[in-house]
Scaffold this motif. Sequence first.
Motif, mmCIF file in Angstrom:
data_model
loop_
_atom_site.group_PDB
_atom_site.id
_atom_site.type_symbol
_atom_site.label_atom_id
_atom_site.label_comp_id
_atom_site.label_asym_id
_atom_site.label_seq_id
_atom_site.Cartn_x
_atom_site.Cartn_y
_atom_site.Cartn_z
ATOM 1 N N PHE A 1 -3.144 -5.164 0.132
ATOM 2 C CA PHE A 1 -4.310 -4.566 -0.519
ATOM 3 C C PHE A 1 -4.230 -3.040 -0.563
ATOM 4 O O PHE A 1 -4.751 -2.420 -1.486
ATOM 5 C CB PHE A 1 -5.588 -4.995 0.209
ATOM 6 C CG PHE A 1 -5.741 -6.483 0.311
ATOM 7 C CD1 PHE A 1 -6.105 -7.238 -0.796
ATOM 8 C CD2 PHE A 1 -5.483 -7.144 1.500
ATOM 9 C CE1 PHE A 1 -6.220 -8.610 -0.714
ATOM 10 C CE2 PHE A 1 -5.606 -8.517 1.593
ATOM 11 C CZ PHE A 1 -5.975 -9.261 0.484
ATOM 12 N N PHE A 2 -3.605 -2.438 0.451
ATOM 13 C CA PHE A 2 -3.401 -0.991 0.480
ATOM 14 C C PHE A 2 -1.914 -0.742 0.681
ATOM 15 O O PHE A 2 -1.450 -0.558 1.810
ATOM 16 C CB PHE A 2 -4.227 -0.351 1.600
ATOM 17 C CG PHE A 2 -5.702 -0.418 1.370
ATOM 18 C CD1 PHE A 2 -6.338 0.526 0.581
ATOM 19 C CD2 PHE A 2 -6.455 -1.449 1.906
ATOM 20 C CE1 PHE A 2 -7.703 0.448 0.340
ATOM 21 C CE2 PHE A 2 -7.818 -1.530 1.681
ATOM 22 C CZ PHE A 2 -8.442 -0.579 0.886
ATOM 23 N N VAL B 1 -3.529 6.009 -1.196
ATOM 24 C CA VAL B 1 -4.251 5.273 -0.152
ATOM 25 C C VAL B 1 -5.302 6.177 0.480
ATOM 26 O O VAL B 1 -6.431 5.742 0.756
ATOM 27 C CB VAL B 1 -3.274 4.724 0.908
ATOM 28 C CG1 VAL B 1 -4.029 4.234 2.143
ATOM 29 C CG2 VAL B 1 -2.456 3.570 0.324
ATOM 30 N N LEU B 2 -4.963 7.449 0.695
ATOM 31 C CA LEU B 2 -5.948 8.384 1.237
ATOM 32 C C LEU B 2 -7.123 8.580 0.281
ATOM 33 O O LEU B 2 -8.285 8.576 0.688
ATOM 34 C CB LEU B 2 -5.285 9.733 1.534
ATOM 35 C CG LEU B 2 -4.398 9.817 2.775
ATOM 36 C CD1 LEU B 2 -3.660 11.148 2.813
ATOM 37 C CD2 LEU B 2 -5.217 9.636 4.050
ATOM 38 N N VAL B 3 -6.824 8.750 -1.006
ATOM 39 C CA VAL B 3 -7.893 8.915 -2.004
ATOM 40 C C VAL B 3 -8.792 7.684 -2.034
ATOM 41 O O VAL B 3 -10.027 7.785 -2.052
ATOM 42 C CB VAL B 3 -7.287 9.175 -3.397
ATOM 43 C CG1 VAL B 3 -8.350 9.073 -4.489
ATOM 44 C CG2 VAL B 3 -6.628 10.549 -3.447
ATOM 45 N N CYS B 4 -8.166 6.535 -2.013
ATOM 46 C CA CYS B 4 -8.910 5.279 -2.045
ATOM 47 C C CYS B 4 -9.794 5.147 -0.804
ATOM 48 O O CYS B 4 -10.986 4.818 -0.906
ATOM 49 C CB CYS B 4 -7.919 4.126 -2.129
ATOM 50 S SG CYS B 4 -8.669 2.513 -2.283
ATOM 51 N N TYR C 1 -7.533 -1.312 -8.819
ATOM 52 C CA TYR C 1 -8.489 -0.933 -7.767
ATOM 53 C C TYR C 1 -8.726 0.576 -7.797
ATOM 54 O O TYR C 1 -9.864 1.046 -7.672
ATOM 55 C CB TYR C 1 -7.919 -1.370 -6.421
ATOM 56 C CG TYR C 1 -8.891 -1.364 -5.264
ATOM 57 C CD1 TYR C 1 -9.847 -2.363 -5.113
ATOM 58 C CD2 TYR C 1 -8.839 -0.375 -4.292
ATOM 59 C CE1 TYR C 1 -10.726 -2.370 -4.034
ATOM 60 C CE2 TYR C 1 -9.708 -0.373 -3.211
ATOM 61 C CZ TYR C 1 -10.647 -1.370 -3.092
ATOM 62 O OH TYR C 1 -11.514 -1.371 -2.026
ATOM 63 N N LEU C 2 -7.656 1.339 -7.989
ATOM 64 C CA LEU C 2 -7.774 2.794 -8.042
ATOM 65 C C LEU C 2 -8.602 3.247 -9.244
ATOM 66 O O LEU C 2 -9.315 4.256 -9.175
ATOM 67 C CB LEU C 2 -6.387 3.435 -8.090
ATOM 68 C CG LEU C 2 -5.569 3.362 -6.800
ATOM 69 C CD1 LEU C 2 -4.158 3.862 -7.035
ATOM 70 C CD2 LEU C 2 -6.230 4.170 -5.696
ATOM 71 N N LEU D 1 -11.063 -9.575 -3.950
ATOM 72 C CA LEU D 1 -11.432 -8.223 -3.539
ATOM 73 C C LEU D 1 -11.709 -7.343 -4.752
ATOM 74 O O LEU D 1 -12.643 -6.531 -4.743
ATOM 75 C CB LEU D 1 -10.318 -7.615 -2.686
ATOM 76 C CG LEU D 1 -10.582 -6.201 -2.156
ATOM 77 C CD1 LEU D 1 -11.882 -6.137 -1.365
ATOM 78 C CD2 LEU D 1 -9.421 -5.716 -1.315
ATOM 79 N N LEU D 2 -10.932 -7.518 -5.799
ATOM 80 C CA LEU D 2 -11.113 -6.711 -6.998
ATOM 81 C C LEU D 2 -12.481 -6.972 -7.628
ATOM 82 O O LEU D 2 -13.215 -6.033 -7.976
ATOM 83 C CB LEU D 2 -9.997 -7.032 -7.997
ATOM 84 C CG LEU D 2 -9.640 -5.970 -9.029
ATOM 85 C CD1 LEU D 2 -9.219 -4.678 -8.366
ATOM 86 C CD2 LEU D 2 -8.537 -6.489 -9.949
#
Length: 445
Positions: A67-68, A202-205, A263-264, A331-332
């Motif tokens: 997921f990440f 991943v950090l932005v998310c 997701y992003l 999840l989406l």
Amino acid sequence: MLVKTMLDVKSKLNLPPRNRDFKRPEFWTTRSWQVRPPEPPAAPFEFPEDDLIAKLVHIYFEKINLFFPLLHRPTLQRYIDQKKHFTDRYFAHVLLLLCACAARYTDDPRVFIEDLNDVHTAGWQWARQVKVIRPNMVQKPTLFEIQSFCLSVLYNQSSSAPQGVWIEVGLGIRMCMEVGAHRRRHDVPTVQSELWKRAFWVLVCTETILSAFLGFQGSLQHENFDLDLPIACDDEYWETGDPATAFKQPPGHPSKIEFFNHYLKLMEIYTATFSAVYYTRKPRMVCVRPTDAQTMAMLDSALNSWMSHVPEYLRWDSQRADPIFFDQSALLMVTYHHLQIFVHKPFITPLESMVTSLTFPSLAICTFAARSCARIVEVQSKRSLIPLASMQTAVFNAALVLLLNIWTGRQSGLEPNPKDLEDIRICMGILKSFEARWHGAGRKW
């Protein structure tokens, strides 16, 4: 504010008083064993046994990286085989935090701290050895250091001491900017360049999800960086030995990374919503600001456009056979419905002084989205669990919206919809199932 609104509505219903001391101390106080010493233990680090490392790495890629997608499995395994964690301090941090995160998904007795008889200790013996924030910023950050920030936030946000993760993730983003990891690259992709890209995203998310829950604006707006999305190519196709096929997903093989890219794009709508709806003070330098109705229409249009571009294999289908795309689509879609609630949440306050022409349409949209969230997680939880923080927040907010819908209906003399009560119980049941390992779920329950 949603909780406050809900309690304000409830207080007007003259319901029988109940004991307000409903907080369970084990979820509202920091565990004594999780109070960090001023300095982490000095090297040498204490790692899990080799067979346990192998087990936890497998769990990490099956339950978290899916997921990440922060790490590249062949590269990570090569470093482990080379015993790099004994010679590179920052890679040791990555491995220790990876093991800590994966520990929450196993009952292997070796992941718990002996003699404490507390399942929340899963992975803490490895996480406590890592202090990701260094005393000075003289040296430029390395990829391993940024990956450690990602994993540290992932672990700590579900612990009994999550208070610093929003600051931690912001610092990680600033360190990425220091080395230009937020800017687009035009050279041929390499393993290192793609891993930097994944770490930044991943950090932005993570920051977007945390900001949406806390109500704080993120440290970086989307117009301030132009990095491409991760290449939609699964790990096994990065290094093929042939430049013509490297980093290219074979035709007919849907990519597991495509989920993260969609997701992003939802995260970008979250950020736009912050700027358009959740500002603390109206911008003074904007000559013509759209009305609330125009803002809602713009954001709803963005959500509709996003949905129309989701590939078929990532659309929610309760009968989907493939377990990976089943979980990713769940999840989406839960995130999509949660974003609908996030967009319309400021306009569902039913207090007389704040009722607007948007109140009732927004409440209807939020209620429908909340019901959809509950029904997806009900089906999904029967096959597996996705106890990520973003899923917990979506389930929590869905239950709050349904409670608000019931209580505003009672103000008007309407009987509650039995299905809404059932959906609330579903949401609470999901949070209850998470709380044994994920501390925040206990608070939300």
